[in-house]
Design an enzyme around this catalytic site. Structure first.
Site, PDB file in Angstrom:
ATOM      1  N   CYS A  72       0.825  -1.200   0.000  1.00 44.20           N
ATOM      2  CA  CYS A  72       0.000   0.000   0.000  1.00 44.20           C
ATOM      3  C   CYS A  72       0.867   1.261   0.000  1.00 44.20           C
ATOM      4  O   CYS A  72       1.559   1.506  -0.973  1.00 44.20           O
ATOM      5  CB  CYS A  72      -0.982  -0.041   1.167  1.00 44.20           C
TER       6      CYS A  72
ATOM      7  N   HIS B  34      -3.606  -5.604   0.999  1.00 45.35           N
ATOM      8  CA  HIS B  34      -3.029  -5.899   2.314  1.00 45.35           C
ATOM      9  C   HIS B  34      -3.124  -7.388   2.648  1.00 45.35           C
ATOM     10  O   HIS B  34      -4.029  -7.789   3.396  1.00 45.35           O
ATOM     11  CB  HIS B  34      -3.771  -5.114   3.391  1.00 45.35           C
TER      12      HIS B  34
ATOM     13  N   GLU C 163      -1.448  -8.942   4.723  1.00 48.19           N
ATOM     14  CA  GLU C 163      -1.214  -9.117   6.167  1.00 48.19           C
ATOM     15  C   GLU C 163      -2.500  -9.050   6.980  1.00 48.19           C
ATOM     16  O   GLU C 163      -2.509  -9.423   8.153  1.00 48.19           O
ATOM     17  CB  GLU C 163      -0.209  -8.065   6.674  1.00 48.19           C
TER      18      GLU C 163
END
Lengths: 98, 233
Positions: B87, B204, B206
């Site tokens: 990002c 994302h 994660e």
């Protein structure tokens, strides 16, 4: 006269020599500008006549130390290359206004 | 796997990233401050997380890309070390010159916060070895400037060299403008550097690693990296 007296009193800010300069950053031709497009649409819906297209850019007003114009231009060019413009998508123009 | 997470003022995803790295690799990453000039000794992987470094002033990632720590990150990448940018991290990598191109304002001008489908374009990189080529994964995005743009020469080179790692697709893995959420060139969601050791992506992964929260499709990226370093060691 009042100012001269203040200056004579040693106000370093008053005594310093600075030049005003401007760096203008614009999008390169062919790079899509959705923000410009939105502004263009808003102007048209406001009924502002004769607006064919809008491209959005940035203006940086910078005060430069000293009175050497070519040195100032070189410093501003460096500023534009290193940070102010992303030369992948943007052009820039440097003006020392004096 | 010894990971270092770089923290800039205005970054807000560094804890999610650190948590995931610990969860999947078993090793706590080191947090590195932007004003530091060196990475921790023995760093395998540098991660630049998401957020809004310097309030997105000037251009997203522009100021962070010139922070002192970035010289060390460039040197790490120059040695062939792995660098992952997510990002805002992807934006910072582009601004720093470690990846080509730039992330422009989303085509529809809106901030987009939702799950998207990505097609993993290749599985033979340290970042994507946890997936199969062509696999579709579901991960979230949260960005206003994710519209990948580069000059046509660069895009041709990226495509020709197989450096597009992830693309926005539909759930069936097919390209469709409807699923290219931000209008990115060729629906590009993530790209690799020329040597393949730097990856930047807008979504994302994660944030999708724990079943208690939802899908776990993001886990493969971190599991793959962990395997990569287990093998190297």
């Amino acid at each position: 006269m009042q100012l001269a007296e203040v200056a004579g009193g040693g106000n370093p800010r008053y005594l310093s020599h600075e030049m005003k300069a401007r760096v203008t950053v614009t999008l390169k031709t062919g790079i899509l500008d959705p923000q410009g497009k939105a502004i263009e649409g808003a102007l048209k819906s406001l009924g502002v006549g004769g607006v064919a297209s809008v491209r959005q850019g940035k203006v940086f007003d910078i005060e430069v130390d000293g009175t050497d114009r070519s040195r100032a231009e070189a410093a501003l060019k460096e500023a534009a290359e290193k940070l102010l413009a992303n030369t992948v998508i943007e052009n820039y123009r440097v003006e020392v206004l004096g | 796997m010894k990971a270092a997470v770089v923290v800039f003022p205005g970054i807000n995803r560094e804890r999610d990233m650190a948590r995931t790295l610990k969860l999947v690799s078993g090793t706590e990453p080191q947090m590195v401050w932007h004003a530091d000039t060196a990475l921790p000794a023995g760093t395998d992987l540098v991660v630049i997380p998401g957020g809004f470094s310097y309030g997105d002033y000037l251009r997203c990632g522009a100021i962070a890309a010139r922070a002192p720590i970035m010289d060390a990150v460039r040197a790490h990448a120059g040695r062939g070390g792995l660098v992952l940018g997510v990002c805002n991290g992807f934006q910072i990598l582009c601004e720093s010159g470690l990846l080509p191109g730039v992330l422009m304002r989303n085509a529809a001008l809106r901030f987009i916060c939702k799950d998207v489908y990505l097609r993993v374009e290749r599985s033979d990189t340290p970042f994507t070895r946890g997936y199969n080529a062509g696999q579709v994964i579901r991960v979230p995005v949260a960005h206003g400037e994710g519209n990948y743009v580069a000059d046509s020469e660069t895009v041709t080179r990226l495509e020709g060299d197989g450096r597009v790692a992830f693309r926005y697709v539909g759930p069936d893995g097919k390209l469709d403008p409807r699923w290219n959420i931000n209008g990115a060139t060729n629906a590009i969601a993530g790209i690799l550097s020329e040597r393949g050791n730097v990856l930047g992506l807008m979504p994302h992964p994660e944030n999708h690693v724990e079943a208690a929260i939802g899908p776990t499709d993001g886990r493969g990226l971190f599991a793959g990296l962990t395997q990569h370093f287990a093998k190297v060691a």
